[in-house]
Design a protein around this motif. Structure first.
Motif: not given
Length: 642
Positions: A479, A601, A604-605
């Protein structure tokens, strides 16, 4: 998150130490010759670029590609000297590598002055000019010519004389290392992301040559063998990385190499007594032992008028007075509203219950969301539009605002001093404020700011991981790497505070994002933001970039609280902001291009952002409020009514 309104132009003035060894005194001028040779090489490459552009028809795609490659080649030379250029004369540097055509600046040491306008030029803008549908040849030539002209400044004696002592070197190196952590690998100033890792490789190797020439000329204040060994390991790490900056392991790069090198450099700054009067060093702390320590730089003075107080007992008394006042509605015109009404201690000193807080009348709403006060001291300008330059000034303005606290400093002070506990407590502290021998509202505001700033001293799991005291889940690290690259978050939210204050941490940046008035994107928010403080085309709808620390618990988001979840915020950026959603935002600093983040994604961010949550201590409200001689004031309620 795109280019932005920058805040970092200053003229260098470095103090020369009385006792030092210069390369002339030692009989070795390797370092000075190296600098001039690199400058000459840059000059030759820039002149060749200018001639090439003049001779190019700039008609076909191949013409544009050829010029672009030549600009990227010259950038390699420029970045190889970035170690010196960005520090020795940062204002002139903007003519060589200015990321915006126009920048409005207000540095920390000039906060009392109006923002001033600077026009950029150079290679970054030249690359951007080539991306236009029909590149303007004359404009391109002008950008390059201005860079060539600016370059001559670095040959002047006023600059080269600093190369004769060691002092500038460790301060140049400090800024270089901070920029390695915060901007060089993010795309902040390199519009072609495919070139970022290539430039990083060239830069780090060129700086190694600078190190070696410095050590030869200054053996008594040389970089340690241990430092050089770790620097070589960093070069090897970069060489082993993919050239795709989205795949670059920013986490390992910073934790294992950049931060340890920074720590070593800080030790040498102290050991050798490096001295500077350069305003670039105004906020940075020589005592900081890590990039991820809260004392890395000083943004605000939380003590205010109590700046001289170091006595632990007195500080405790100031904090307690500030705590009482924070919860006391005596600060409001109707004695029903306190600081805690909007900045709720149990909600990270924000307000997660309302999109925007109530006005003084208790019916209408304010236009802006209540920001967290945690880590507010790490901004140089306060409020979303940067209106205030100190925490205490902001407190005064809120008290006097007819739609917020609805009173005046004079009236509030009279009521406060009608309470014996307040009067006695502040009188006891007057010995620490020789500039003010009677109790003023400055004492009140300073106690309040000192109280809530005490909650900005804790560390998030991510900080502990960067300081090598905690291991993170691999998904968190992914992330962070997405944050630093593909998501483009780090081009606005800079390491380590993840706010709009970038190295050398002397100014607060503002962004135009195209924030909508509603989640349907039917219209742009009508709030003019920074424009109300500094009217200019570039500042319309611009807002100060806040920290994403503790964002897990400080919803709603954006200046108007339009988004209620982090996923909504990420989707907003992923789609190119307001312009990406077809709103008319001609001065948007955020790229309107889609980021192309996958759902994995995005998660994860968010997981990384959660790991920026700080375990702030619990704030208990006082059991009672000080009793006033005015009996009508003794019905007030702790924390206020609304």
């Amino acid at each position: 998150m795109g280019l932005k309104i920058k805040c970092a132009g200053i003229v260098l003035l470095i103090a020369l130490a009385v006792v030092t060894i210069s390369f002339k005194q030692s009989g070795k001028d390797t370092y000075g010759k190296h600098y001039l040779a690199e400058l000459d090489e840059l000059s030759v490459s820039q002149s060749a670029l200018l001639e090439s552009v003049r001779n190019s028809p700039m008609q076909s795609a191949s013409d544009i590609v050829k010029i672009k490659n030549e600009i990227l080649n010259v950038r390699q030379h420029l970045k190889g000297m970035d170690f010196w250029l960005r520090y020795l004369e940062p204002t002139v540097y903007k003519k060589m590598n200015g990321p915006l055509p126009v920048e409005w600046e207000t540095e920390v040491f000039e906060k009392f002055e109006k923002p001033y306008k600077r026009e950029g030029a150079g290679l970054t803008l030249a690359l951007q000019a080539l991306d236009e549908p029909q590149p303007n040849k004359a404009a391109l030539i002008s950008l390059i010519q201005q860079s060539i002209t600016a370059e001559q400044t670095y040959k002047n004696d006023s600059i080269t004389k600093h190369l004769t002592t060691f002092h500038h070197f460790y301060l140049c190196n400090r800024l270089y290392l901070l920029n390695l952590a915060a901007i060089y690998t993010t795309g902040f100033e390199c519009p072609d992301t495919a070139a970022i890792v290539h430039e990083l490789r060239r830069m780090t190797k060129d700086v190694k040559e600078i190190y070696l020439s410095y050590n030869e000329s200054f053996p008594t204040t040389a970089l340690s063998t241990e430092y050089l060994k770790q620097y070589d390991e960093m070069i090897d790490f970069i060489d082993a990385q993919s050239s795709d900056f989205s795949s670059f392991d920013h986490f390992t790069f910073i934790r294992n190499y950049v931060n340890p090198l920074f720590i070593k450099n800080q030790k040498m700054v102290k050991e050798f007594g490096a001295v500077s009067k350069n305003m670039l060093d105004y906020s940075l702390n020589k005592e900081a032992t890590s990039i991820f320590k809260k004392d890395l730089y000083f943004g605000q003075n939380p003590k205010g008028i109590f700046l001289r107080v170091d006595d632990a007992e007195a500080l405790s008394e100031i904090e307690e007075l500030g705590r009482l006042l924070f919860y006391d509605p005596i600060l409001s015109g109707n004695n029903q509203r306190s600081c805690a009404s909007c900045h709720k201690p149990g909600q990270y000193f924000a307000d997660t219950t309302l999109t925007t807080a109530f006005q003084f009348n208790g019916k209408d709403n304010l236009t802006r969301n209540t920001p967290s006060l945690v880590n507010a001291e790490f901004n140089h300008l306060i409020m979303l539009d940067g209106l205030h330059f100190t925490l205490q000034h902001q407190i005064k303005a809120v008290v006097a605002n007819p739609i917020e606290m609805g009173t005046s400093e004079k009236d509030a002070l009279i009521k406060i001093l009608s309470c014996k506990d307040y009067e006695k407590g502040f009188k006891k502290l007057l010995k620490y404020t020789p500039q003010e021998q009677t109790i003023t509202f400055d004492h009140i505001a300073s106690a309040i700011s000192f109280y809530y700033s005490r909650f900005s001293n804790t560390y998030a799991p991510f900080d502990n991981a960067m300081n090598d005291t905690l291991k993170l889940d691999p998904a968190v690290i992914k992330g962070f790497n997405i944050f630093m690259s593909k998501a483009q978050c780090a081009t606005c939210h800079f390491v380590p505070q993840f706010n709009g204050v970038k190295p050398p941490y002397i100014g607060s940046e503002f962004e135009v994002l195209g924030v909508p008035a509603d989640t349907g994107f039917r219209a742009l928010s009508k709030d003019k933001g920074r424009y109300e403080v500094n009217p200019a085309v570039e500042t319309m709808s611009a807002f100060r970039t806040g920290s994403i620390r503790n964002a897990q618990y400080t919803k709603p988001y954006m200046h108007n609280g339009v988004f209620s979840s982090l996923m909504e915020v990420i989707n907003f950026y992923n789609n190119g902001g307001g312009a990406g959603r077809s709103l008319a935002v001609p001065n948007q600093t955020l790229s309107a291009d889609k980021l192309g983040l996958s759902e994995t994604e995005k998660q994860q961010l968010i997981l990384f952002i959660f790991n920026l949550t700080e375990p702030i201590p619990k704030s208990n409200p006082p059991a009672r409020l000080p009793v006033s001689r005015n009996k009508a004031l003794n019905t007030r309620i702790v924390g206020g009514i609304y």
